[in-house]
Enzyme design. Structure first.
Site, PDB file in Angstrom:
ATOM      1  N   TYR A 180       9.210   2.271   0.290  1.00  0.00           N
ATOM      2  CA  TYR A 180       7.816   2.678   0.435  1.00  0.00           C
ATOM      3  C   TYR A 180       6.902   1.443   0.452  1.00  0.00           C
ATOM      4  O   TYR A 180       6.022   1.314   1.315  1.00  0.00           O
ATOM      5  CB  TYR A 180       7.451   3.599  -0.742  1.00  0.00           C
ATOM      6  CG  TYR A 180       6.008   4.035  -0.792  1.00  0.00           C
ATOM      7  CD1 TYR A 180       5.571   5.142  -0.072  1.00  0.00           C
ATOM      8  CD2 TYR A 180       5.083   3.348  -1.583  1.00  0.00           C
ATOM      9  CE1 TYR A 180       4.241   5.553  -0.128  1.00  0.00           C
ATOM     10  CE2 TYR A 180       3.754   3.745  -1.641  1.00  0.00           C
ATOM     11  CZ  TYR A 180       3.346   4.851  -0.915  1.00  0.00           C
ATOM     12  OH  TYR A 180       2.033   5.248  -0.968  1.00  0.00           O
TER      13      TYR A 180
ATOM     14  N   SER B   5      -1.375   1.268   0.521  1.00  0.00           N
ATOM     15  CA  SER B   5      -1.096   1.324  -0.909  1.00  0.00           C
ATOM     16  C   SER B   5      -1.178  -0.081  -1.482  1.00  0.00           C
ATOM     17  O   SER B   5      -0.921  -1.069  -0.783  1.00  0.00           O
ATOM     18  CB  SER B   5       0.312   1.875  -1.145  1.00  0.00           C
ATOM     19  OG  SER B   5       0.662   1.783  -2.515  1.00  0.00           O
TER      20      SER B   5
END
Length: 263
Positions: free
Chosen positions: A161, A138
Site C-alpha cells: 500500500y 497517504s
C-alpha cells in the site's frame, strides 16, 4: 459549478465527499465497483442535486479505460477528477493478491488505475480548463523497489500500500510539471490518518479519525485554486517522501509505468 468524477464513491470518504459536493450544487459522477450499491448511492444523491453513476472494477485496466471513455462521452463538461478509490493493506496476514491483469493488487488499484483513468480523461479536462485532478494519497509512503516493482519478494500488504501511494505522489509531481501551462492542476493529499472506513477496519486498525476529518482537504482541492504539484496533509501544504521529488526516481517510475500500462 463543476462536474466532478469521484472514484470509490459508494463508501467511506468518497461517499461523504460526494454528498458534500452535490449539496454545494456540483454535478457528481459517482463511480463504484458494485452496480447495486452505485445505483442506490445515485438515487440518494439525486434527492440533493444532479448525479450519475458509473460502474467499473478498477482492478481491470480494460474496465478503467472503458470507464474513462464512458465518462468522456456522457459528460463532456467534466472539469474535476477525484481519484479516491483504493485498496487497503488487506486483512492481517493475508497474502499477495493480483489484479485481472496479473499486477500486484495494491499497485494496480492505488496507482495504475488512477494513472490510466487520468490519461483517458486528460483530453476532456484540458478542453475544460481550468480543471483539477485530485489524487487521494497517504502519508504512508515507501519507495518503489524498481528491481521488484510487483513485490514478489518479502510481501506485506501494508508495505505494498505504501509503495503504491509513494508512486502516486511521485507521478502527481511529474504530471503537474507536464501540465503546467495547460490549465489543469494536479495535487495529491493525505486526507486524514486511519479514518473510520471499511478499508481501515479490514486491516485490523482501530480508527483514529472520521471521514468528516478527511473531507475538507479533498473538497478544497476539488473546488478551489490551490496551485498545482502540491502535497497536502489535510488542508495544509506539506512534504511527501523526499524521494518522490527525485528526478531520477521520476524518470524510472515513468518508464516502469508505461511498461505496466502497455496493453
Amino acid at each position: 459549478m463543476s462536474t466532478i468524477l469521484i472514484t470509490g464513491a459508494t463508501s467511506g470518504l468518497g461517499r461523504y465527499v460526494a454528498f458534500e459536493l452535490v449539496r454545494a450544487g456540483h454535478v457528481v459522477l459517482a463511480h463504484g465497483r458494485d452496480p447495486g450499491r452505485t445505483e442506490s448511492l445515485v438515487a440518494e444523491l439525486r434527492t440533493e442535486g444532479e448525479a450519475e453513476g458509473f460502474v467499473a472494477d478498477l482492478a481491470s485496466l480494460a474496465q478503467v479505460r472503458e470507464l474513462g471513455a464512458r465518462v468522456a462521452e456522457a459528460r463532456p463538461g467534466l472539469d474535476v477528477l477525484v481519484n479516491n478509490a483504493g485498496a487497503g493493506a488487506g486483512s492481517p496476514g493475508s497474502g499477495r493478491e493480483v489484479s485481472a491483469d496479473g499486477h500486484e493488487l495494491r499497485l494496480a488499484v492505488n496507482y495504475l488505475a488512477p494513472v490510466a483513468l487520468t490519461r483517458a480523461l486528460l483530453p476532456v479536462l484540458r478542453e475544460n480548463a481550468p480543471a483539477r485532478i485530485v489524487n487521494v494519497g497517504s502519508a504512508g509512503q515507501e519507495p518503489v523497489d524498481f528491481d521488484d516493482p510487483e513485490f514478489t519478494r518479502g510481501y506485506t500488504g501494508f508495505a505494498a500500500y505504501c509503495r503504491a501511494k509513494f508512486a502516486l505522489a511521485a507521478h502527481t509531481f511529474a504530471l503537474a510539471e507536464e501540465l503546467k501551462d495547460s490549465g489543469v492542476a494536479v495535487n495529491v493529499l493525505h486526507p486524514a490518518t486511519f479514518m473510520d472506513t471499511a478499508m481501515v477496519r479490514e486491516g485490523g486498525v482501530a480508527p483514529w479519525s472520521t471521514v468528516a476529518d478527511g473531507a475538507p482537504g479533498v473538497l478544497a482541492l476539488a473546488t478551489e485554486d490551490l496551485g498545482t504539484g502540491g502535497y497536502f496533509d489535510g488542508t495544509r501544504p506539506a512534504r511527501a517522501h523526499e524521494e518522490t521529488y527525485d528526478g531520477d526516481v521520476l524518470k524510472r517510475l515513468a518508464t516502469l509505468t508505461d511498461q505496466l500500462l502497455a496493453p
